[in-house]
Design a protein around this motif. Structure first.
Motif, PDB file in Angstrom:
ATOM      1  N   CYS A 162      22.689  -8.881 -11.672  1.00 32.00           N
ATOM      2  CA  CYS A 162      22.593  -7.423 -11.531  1.00 32.00           C
ATOM      3  C   CYS A 162      23.578  -6.703 -12.447  1.00 32.00           C
ATOM      4  N   VAL A 163      24.819  -7.173 -12.508  1.00 26.98           N
ATOM      5  CA  VAL A 163      25.793  -6.471 -13.349  1.00 26.98           C
ATOM      6  C   VAL A 163      25.461  -6.639 -14.828  1.00 26.98           C
ATOM      7  N   VAL A 164      24.943  -7.818 -15.215  1.00 25.53           N
ATOM      8  CA  VAL A 164      24.531  -8.007 -16.609  1.00 25.53           C
ATOM      9  C   VAL A 164      23.330  -7.128 -16.930  1.00 25.53           C
ATOM     10  N   ALA A 165      22.388  -7.026 -15.994  1.00 19.76           N
ATOM     11  CA  ALA A 165      21.218  -6.172 -16.222  1.00 19.76           C
ATOM     12  C   ALA A 165      21.621  -4.710 -16.358  1.00 19.76           C
ATOM     13  N   VAL A 166      22.543  -4.257 -15.527  1.00 16.46           N
ATOM     14  CA  VAL A 166      23.013  -2.876 -15.629  1.00 16.46           C
ATOM     15  C   VAL A 166      23.692  -2.642 -16.973  1.00 16.46           C
ATOM     16  N   MET A 167      24.522  -3.578 -17.375  1.00 18.68           N
ATOM     17  CA  MET A 167      25.181  -3.457 -18.683  1.00 18.68           C
ATOM     18  C   MET A 167      24.163  -3.473 -19.815  1.00 18.68           C
ATOM     19  N   GLY A 168      23.144  -4.320 -19.685  1.00 19.35           N
ATOM     20  CA  GLY A 168      22.095  -4.357 -20.701  1.00 19.35           C
ATOM     21  C   GLY A 168      21.316  -3.061 -20.765  1.00 19.35           C
ATOM     22  N   ASN A 169      21.169  -2.382 -19.641  1.00 22.84           N
ATOM     23  CA  ASN A 169      20.488  -1.087 -19.624  1.00 22.84           C
ATOM     24  C   ASN A 169      21.298  -0.008 -20.332  1.00 22.84           C
ATOM     25  N   TRP A 170      22.621  -0.096 -20.237  1.00 22.47           N
ATOM     26  CA  TRP A 170      23.478   0.963 -20.777  1.00 22.47           C
ATOM     27  C   TRP A 170      23.914   0.709 -22.218  1.00 22.47           C
ATOM     28  N   SER A 429      10.128  -4.938 -22.631  1.00 22.44           N
ATOM     29  CA  SER A 429      10.235  -4.879 -21.171  1.00 22.44           C
ATOM     30  C   SER A 429      11.682  -5.062 -20.753  1.00 22.44           C
ATOM     31  N   GLN A 430      12.207  -4.119 -19.967  1.00 22.44           N
ATOM     32  CA  GLN A 430      13.568  -4.228 -19.466  1.00 22.44           C
ATOM     33  C   GLN A 430      13.625  -5.029 -18.175  1.00 22.44           C
ATOM     34  N   GLU A 431      12.454  -5.396 -17.647  1.00 24.91           N
ATOM     35  CA  GLU A 431      12.412  -6.071 -16.359  1.00 24.91           C
ATOM     36  C   GLU A 431      12.536  -7.584 -16.491  1.00 24.91           C
TER      37      GLU A 431
END
Length: 504
Positions: A162-170, A429-431
């Motif tokens: 989750c934290v890596v995905a959030v960082m990847g989003n930002w 795809s960001q998912e």
């Protein structure tokens, strides 16, 4: 196929806002608190082992305490207790690995903030029961400890993807090696914080070390729940996927021939955590679906990096779980001294991850940087295995070893996982980011889980020197798995150099 990355931009920091900083800090410190509580267990192993064996009671000379111990008899001697501690590490990491495979998929399908907060708060409660409540109640039971540690592994596995995905989003690909290299220091900072907290309250009893870290972790989960923004779209900012070069593949040497973004006038709308794109008055396009687990596993580069990380995480987590114990038992230093000395390994990892990430940005390649660092890590392991009983020399060798082992470990688990989760095969795809991160870290955790039992077994049968030989072999194995990627990236660098020469 050859990994290709965009050249680093000197002014890439100018694109970030205070929202990026908040996302960076909240994800950073949420994992800091998680690792601080995880580190507590390794820092108090000597105290726990003493509590579970007769020696802690016999020295008291009180008949009542002896009777109490006999009623809660766990182990006859410290060797059996040490072996069980290794079993607990193995149980935790296996459940953590299984949980990573599941939580990555869940994270791509649910609100990342909810999953992250649930993992932090749930794990904090389990650790409080394991280390504090059982000691307060004087209730010792092997099956309870095993069950709690399985549950703890599953809950903690929800955090990292989750934290890596959030960082990847930002944060986009530009400067990702440096940003993620700096951010991935969260685990090492957590280890340092955990060692400091544990050594500070250990004199009152190991249960208070668990109490302090679990309370802080629970509070961190509450802050994340109310304060974390998981994507720039939640505040109306452009998503990182629309940055220039964002779709250039990590694992392909083909030029990015895809049409640039969407046409002018396009607008992205957030709908329940998934994003649709509208063209003027046209109907919204179909919401992109999260990638499947098997599809993610078959993405280029995921398997070799996962296997390499399995070998590397085995070594890295062996230092994480056993270093304070080794320093205390092998050199005879007090447990609090061993806890403080062990932080130098994490200091080296922080510096290594940041510097090596920056170098990989400048080179435009990751695998060659990893290979050089891991080769030097093998030499560092040989040097540390012959460390004299001098704390200053030991700290210097620890920092060097952490630089060359912790640095590559941080890169694979963060920057490279983010690269793999945003390559061309995903078509934007960001998912897939949480799923890919879960696969890489989950495979690494399987290797680490097997390693923890092997470390305790090898140490009890052959001694610590053979344990270090085992670490050297595993470090070499990680190089072997990424060797095809290294060769491919070197060829790409050579072709790029020839192309520039012809242009001149």
């Amino acid at each position: 196929v050859t990994p290709v990355m965009s050249s680093p931009c000197c002014g890439f920091l100018a694109q970030y806002t205070h929202h990026h900083l908040v996302a960076f800090l909240l994800t950073f410190f949420s994992y800091v608190l998680l690792h601080a509580s995880r580190k507590t267990f390794s820092n108090v192993k000597v105290s726990i082992s003493a509590q579970w064996t007769p020696s802690a009671v016999i020295t008291c000379g009180v008949e009542l305490l002896m009777n109490t111990w006999e009623e809660n008899n766990l182990f006859a001697d410290s060797d059996e207790a040490t072996l069980f501690l290794g079993v607990l590490d193995t149980i935790f990491l296996f459940s953590y690995a299984v949980g990573l495979y599941m939580s990555g998929v869940i994270g791509d399908r649910m609100n990342l903030r909810y999953v992250l907060s649930f993992g932090l708060c749930g794990s904090a409660i389990v650790e409080f029961v394991f280390g504090t409540l059982t000691e307060w109640l004087q209730f010792y039971n092997i099956y309870l400890y095993c069950g709690l540690w399985v549950l703890n592994g599953l809950l903690q596995s929800a955090v990292w993807p989750c934290v890596v995905a959030v960082m990847g989003n930002w944060f986009g690909k530009s400067g990702r090696g440096f940003v993620f290299g700096l951010w991935s220091a969260c685990a090492s900072v957590g280890n340092i914080l955990g060692a400091f907290l544990a050594s500070s309250v250990l004199k009152y009893g190991y249960e208070y070390a668990f109490l302090v870290t679990s309370v802080l972790q629970f509070a961190g989960g509450v802050v994340v729940f109310f304060g974390l923004l998981t994507s720039p779209k939640e505040v109306g900012l452009s998503p990182v996927e629309r940055d220039a070069d964002s779709h250039r593949p990590l694992m392909s040497d083909e030029e990015d021939e895809e049409e640039e973004g969407e046409e002018e006038g396009s607008e992205e709308v957030c709908d329940g955590g998934y994003y649709t794109i509208q063209q003027g008055d046209e109907e919204p396009r179909e919401t992109p679906k999260a990638i499947g687990f098997c599809q993610a596993f078959c993405l280029p580069g995921v398997l070799p990096y996962s296997l390499a990380y399995a070998c590397l995480k085995l070594v890295n987590y062996s230092f994480f779980f056993w270093l304070p114990f080794y320093l205390s038992r092998n050199f005879g230093w007090k447990e609090a001294q061993a806890d403080r000395l062990s932080v130098w390994y994490d200091v080296g990892g922080i510096i290594g991850g940041t510097i090596q990430g920056l170098i990989s940005d400048c080179m435009g390649k990751r695998a060659p940087v990893l290979a050089v660092s891991l080769l030097l890590a093998m030499g560092a392991l040989v040097g540390y295995s012959h460390s004299p009983p001098d704390q200053v020399v030991n700290a210097a060798l620890l920092a060097t070893t952490g630089f060359f082992i912790g640095g590559p470990s941080n890169m694979i688990s963060s920057a490279i996982s983010a690269d793999l989760g945003r390559q061309e095969a995903l078509r934007g795809s960001q998912e897939a980011l949480a799923t890919v991160t879960g696969i890489v870290d989950g495979t690494g955790s399987i290797g680490a889980a097997a390693g923890q039992y092997l470390v305790s077994l090898i140490e009890s049968k052959l001694g610590w020197m053979c344990v270090f030989y085992f670490f050297i072999v595993m470090t070499g194995g990680s190089i072997v798995f990424i060797l095809p990627l290294i060769v491919t990236e070197i060829r790409a660098m050579w072709r790029d150099r020839q192309a520039r020469t012809h242009q001149l």
